[in-house]
Structures are given as structure tokens and as C-alpha cells.
Scaffold this motif. Structure first.
Motif, PDB file in Angstrom:
ATOM      1  N   ASP A 398      84.957  75.181 -11.650  1.00 21.77           N
ATOM      2  CA  ASP A 398      84.344  76.220 -12.814  1.00 21.77           C
ATOM      3  C   ASP A 398      85.719  76.685 -13.032  1.00 21.77           C
ATOM      4  N   PRO A 399      86.232  76.153 -14.011  1.00 21.21           N
ATOM      5  CA  PRO A 399      87.280  76.576 -14.793  1.00 21.21           C
ATOM      6  C   PRO A 399      87.284  77.953 -15.582  1.00 21.21           C
ATOM      7  N   LEU A 400      88.169  79.025 -16.095  1.00 24.12           N
ATOM      8  CA  LEU A 400      87.714  80.294 -17.031  1.00 24.12           C
ATOM      9  C   LEU A 400      87.994  79.608 -18.039  1.00 24.12           C
ATOM     10  N   SER A 401      86.675  79.672 -19.005  1.00 25.12           N
ATOM     11  CA  SER A 401      86.597  79.209 -20.777  1.00 25.12           C
ATOM     12  C   SER A 401      87.930  79.975 -21.213  1.00 25.12           C
ATOM     13  N   ASP A 402      88.443  80.105 -22.573  1.00 24.67           N
ATOM     14  CA  ASP A 402      88.883  81.106 -23.047  1.00 24.67           C
ATOM     15  C   ASP A 402      88.322  82.094 -23.799  1.00 24.67           C
TER      16      ASP A 402
END
Length: 445
Positions: A398-402
């Protein structure tokens, strides 16, 4: 209509950039190695000028008050910067291996054409049909010889594409099962992380596919790059920062700093013996003395700029990139009493060794970012470092979005960032987008 001539008198000020002024500007932009090359070139043209490298000069330093105590007193180790022997090049290695093969004279000529077509990656840079046409043989014979050349170590050399390169390595390691061969035939699906499609194409379940993906990541897509990838030697720093009893100390790196030696005695002897050469002697001696003063001025200016930068970034020396303060050229220029362009030229080619590592001097200059907490504004360098740490600690699934990164920094640090600013900093750190990071996490299982 009458025409008549008139004459007026006026005053005007203008700056004339002489040849000496141009050289003085160039000296400000030079590191120690470039400065040494420049003085050597001048010494070849001027008999009254020599290049000098003092062995143990008295250190020229500026002590800066600071509460920080970090780092050591070790000077720059030049021996540690010597590059190791890179070994033979890719072409030399492949040529030696071809020479060991039992080939006829015609096949050796054809093998030479294959060697000429070898790219630094180890792949074949020309179609087999074009090589066969140049050699005057049929394509089938050229393909047969290519299969012989592909047995050369390391496996993967002379491959025509990525799939063939990986297939050669998989065959050597005993990994080339029918399912693995189908995986290599569907590399576009692998690039798009279509795991469900790959399971259908290979006829395996998801766990088996993940095991195959781990095997394919162990292969080298560019086997030839290991030959020509000699590490470029790092240039020694021009300034060295150490901790002293009075605070942070900034020294010129005297182990690499050249100096100008003016041979005034030789000029006197030549002027005494040959009266007609007095004009030449005076002109060359004047140039040598000017260069000595210009180099000394360059050293003094470099030391002043470095000392002011260290004074303003003392927190960075103790705490690292997260403690970097915003700083612009004008602030340093006003503090040391020079023009802003002078600071810009000095920072262009100077490296400074600090307890946190060696950095270009220009990397300490960073714009200020607005803060909503009323505290001192943060620097772009510190925020960029913060973004890198956040992404390194994120959940791969679940990577962090900008947008999420911008919101977290605003809530925790009070710094307003637009999404496109986060994307720009992420690109500068060479970090892919959240979509690409999620896709990579899926491929890594």
C-alpha cells in the motif's frame, strides 16, 4: 535642409572585461585538480612561473563557534581513492575466448564481425542477416556460428534480445523448464505485472510463478556491463570540515591544492645578461606575479564562502540532511562582502568533505518552504530527504501516493506542499510513482 557637424563632451562608466579579469573569474570556478592543470599550462608558456605543491604547509583555517562536536581529524586519504584494476574489457575478453575456439579461417573472420557488433551490454547490436551479408555467407551458417559464440562465459553474451539473454543464463543454471521458457516468451506481461495472465500462459499456480520470478531476478540482463563498468574515481574534496575545540573548522585541502612559484631570480639573471629582452622579462614576470595573486585570492574567497556555509549549516553537520536549513546565494554574499555571482561561481566546482559525507558546495543552498506553524521555514533539501525516508518505510503493498505524502508533511511538519512538488522531489530522488512501486511489490511477491 542644412547639414553641419557638432562635438559634445560627456562622461560614461563601463566595465571592461579584460583577459586577466576573465582568467580571475575562471579561477573561482575551478576545483583543485582543474586549478593544477591550469597552472601547469601557464607554466609551459611562462619561464618565470612554476607549479608548486607544498608538502606540509601551515594550515589556513577559520574556526566557527558551534555547540556541535562530531567527526574526526582524519585528512583526505588519497591512497584510498586509487581505482582498482578494472581487468580486461568486454571486447578483449570475448576476443580471447573466440581465439580459444577451434574455428576455420573463414569462421574466424565471421566471428570478428560478431565481435564488432557486440554492444557494451553484451548483446548483439546488429541483425544476423546483416552480418551474414557483410561476410558473404548465408544466414543459416551465421546463425550456427552465433550459437557457438553464445557458449562463451559469462552466459548471455551475443544474445539478440532480452529474452534470449535470460534464456541462455537459465539454460546454464538448469532453470529452463517448459514453464520458465513460456515466462520468458511473455516478458511484456511480466513488465505490466499481469500475474494472472502469466499463470494462465505458463500453466502454473501463483506460488510457482512467484518462485519463477525470484529465479528470473537472479539473472543478469546485461552480462557485458560487468567488464566496462569500472568505477569512476572520486575527485578529492577542495575543503575539509572537522570538529575542533573551538567549533567546526574549515580548511583548504592542502594535499591537493597547487600553488604558484614565481622565479624572480631567473628574471633578474635574464634581464642582466640580455638588455634587449628586458621588455619580455618584465611582461612575463608581471603575468606570473598576477597569477600568484589571483590564485591566492581564489583560495581566500573559497575559504570564506565555505566557512560561511558551514556556519549557517552547523545543524546539518551534526544531524544530517533532515537538519538542513534554507539558504540562498545572496545571504552568503552579503555576509562575506562579495557579489552574489562570485558565490555562485565558487560553489559551481567545489567539493567539501564533512562528517556527513562529501558534497558539492552548491548542494547546501536550498529554497525555503512555507510553514503554517509559525516556526522557521523548512528547506527543500530537508523535505526531499523526509520524502525519501517516508517512502522507504512505507508498506510495499500500500505505497504512499503523492497527495498522501503532501498531506502527512502538512499535518506533521506544517509545511505546505503541492502534489506536483512532491512528484518533482520524488523524481529527483529517482523514486518511481506509487503505481510503479505497487507493481514492483506485486512482482517481488
Amino acid at each position: 535642409m542644412q547639414l553641419f557637424a557638432s562635438q559634445t563632451v560627456g562622461q560614461r562608466q563601463s566595465l571592461v572585461v579584460t583577459a586577466q579579469l576573465q582568467q580571475a573569474i575562471q579561477l573561482l570556478q575551478m576545483g583543485n585538480s582543474d586549478l593544477q592543470s591550469f597552472i601547469e599550462g601557464q607554466a609551459e608558456e611562462n619561464p618565470f612561473l612554476e607549479l608548486g605543491l607544498p608538502r606540509a604547509p601551515a594550515p589556513r583555517e577559520m574556526s566557527l563557534p558551534s555547540q556541535a562536536r562530531a567527526g574526526g581529524d582524519d585528512d583526505w586519504d588519497r591512497i584510498g581513492q586509487l581505482a582498482a584494476d578494472p581487468g580486461p574489457s568486454l571486447y578483449a575478453h570475448a576476443s580471447a575466448e573466440v581465439a580459444r575456439l577451434d574455428l576455420s579461417s573463414a569462421d574466424r573472420m565471421l566471428a570478428g564481425l560478431f565481435l564488432d557488433a557486440l554492444e557494451p551490454s553484451g548483446w548483439l547490436g546488429q541483425p544476423v542477416s546483416a552480418i551474414a551479408e557483410r561476410a558473404g555467407v548465408d544466414e543459416e551458417h551465421a546463425t550456427h556460428l552465433l550459437r557457438i559464440l553464445q557458449r562463451i562465459e559469462p552466459a548471455g553474451l551475443f544474445a539478440r534480445n532480452l529474452a534470449e539473454c535470460l534464456r541462455l543464463q537459465a539454460a546454464e543454471q538448469g532453470l529452463l523448464t517448459p514453464a520458465f521458457d513460456k515466462l520468458l516468451a511473455n516478458l511484456p506481461m511480466l513488465a505490466s505485472a499481469d500475474l494472472r495472465g502469466l499463470t494462465r500462459a505458463c500453466g502454473v499456480d501463483l506460488d510457482t510463478l512467484k518462485a519463477m520470478l525470484r529465479q528470473i531476478r537472479s539473472l543478469n540482463p546485461k552480462p557485458g556491463a560487468t567488464f566496462d563498468a569500472a568505477p569512476s574515481p572520486q575527485r578529492p574534496p577542495d575543503l575539509i570540515v572537522t570538529a575542533s575545540a573551538e567549533g567546526w573548522r574549515v580548511d583548504l585541502n592542502r594535499s591537493t591544492l597547487p600553488s604558484v612559484v614565481v622565479r624572480a631570480d631567473a628574471a633578474r639573471d635574464m634581464g642582466t645578461r640580455r638588455t634587449e629582452a628586458n621588455a619580455y622579462v618584465a611582461e612575463r614576470l608581471s603575468v606570473a606575479r598576477w597569477l600568484a595573486r589571483a590564485v591566492e585570492h581564489r583560495n581566500q574567497t573559497t575559504l570564506k564562502v565555505g566557512a560561511e556555509v558551514v556556519r549557517r549549516q552547523a545543524d546539518f553537520l551534526q544531524g544530517g540532511l533532515s537538519r538542513m536549513h534554507p539558504m540562498i546565494l545572496r545571504e552568503v554574499a552579503e555576509a562575506i562582502g562579495v557579489h552574489e555571482s562570485t558565490v555562485s561561481r565558487v560553489c559551481a566546482g567545489i567539493l567539501i568533505a564533512t562528517p556527513q559525507g562529501t558534497f558539492p558546495l552548491k548542494s547546501f543552498f536550498s529554497a525555503a518552504l512555507g510553514s503554517s506553524t509559525g516556526d522557521a521555514p523548512g528547506s527543500a533539501s530537508a523535505v526531499r530527504h523526509r520524502i525519501g525516508k517516508m517512502i522507504a518505510a512505507e508498506n510495499p503493498e500500500d505505497p504512499l501516493s503523492d497527495d498522501t505524502i503532501a498531506r502527512i508533511i502538512k499535518d506533521e511538519d506544517g509545511i505546505h506542499l503541492a502534489r506536483r512538488t512532491v512528484a518533482k522531489y520524488r523524481d529527483q530522488l529517482r523514486i518511481p510513482s506509487s503505481v510503479d512501486r505497487r507493481r514492483r511489490a506485486v512482482m517481488n511477491g
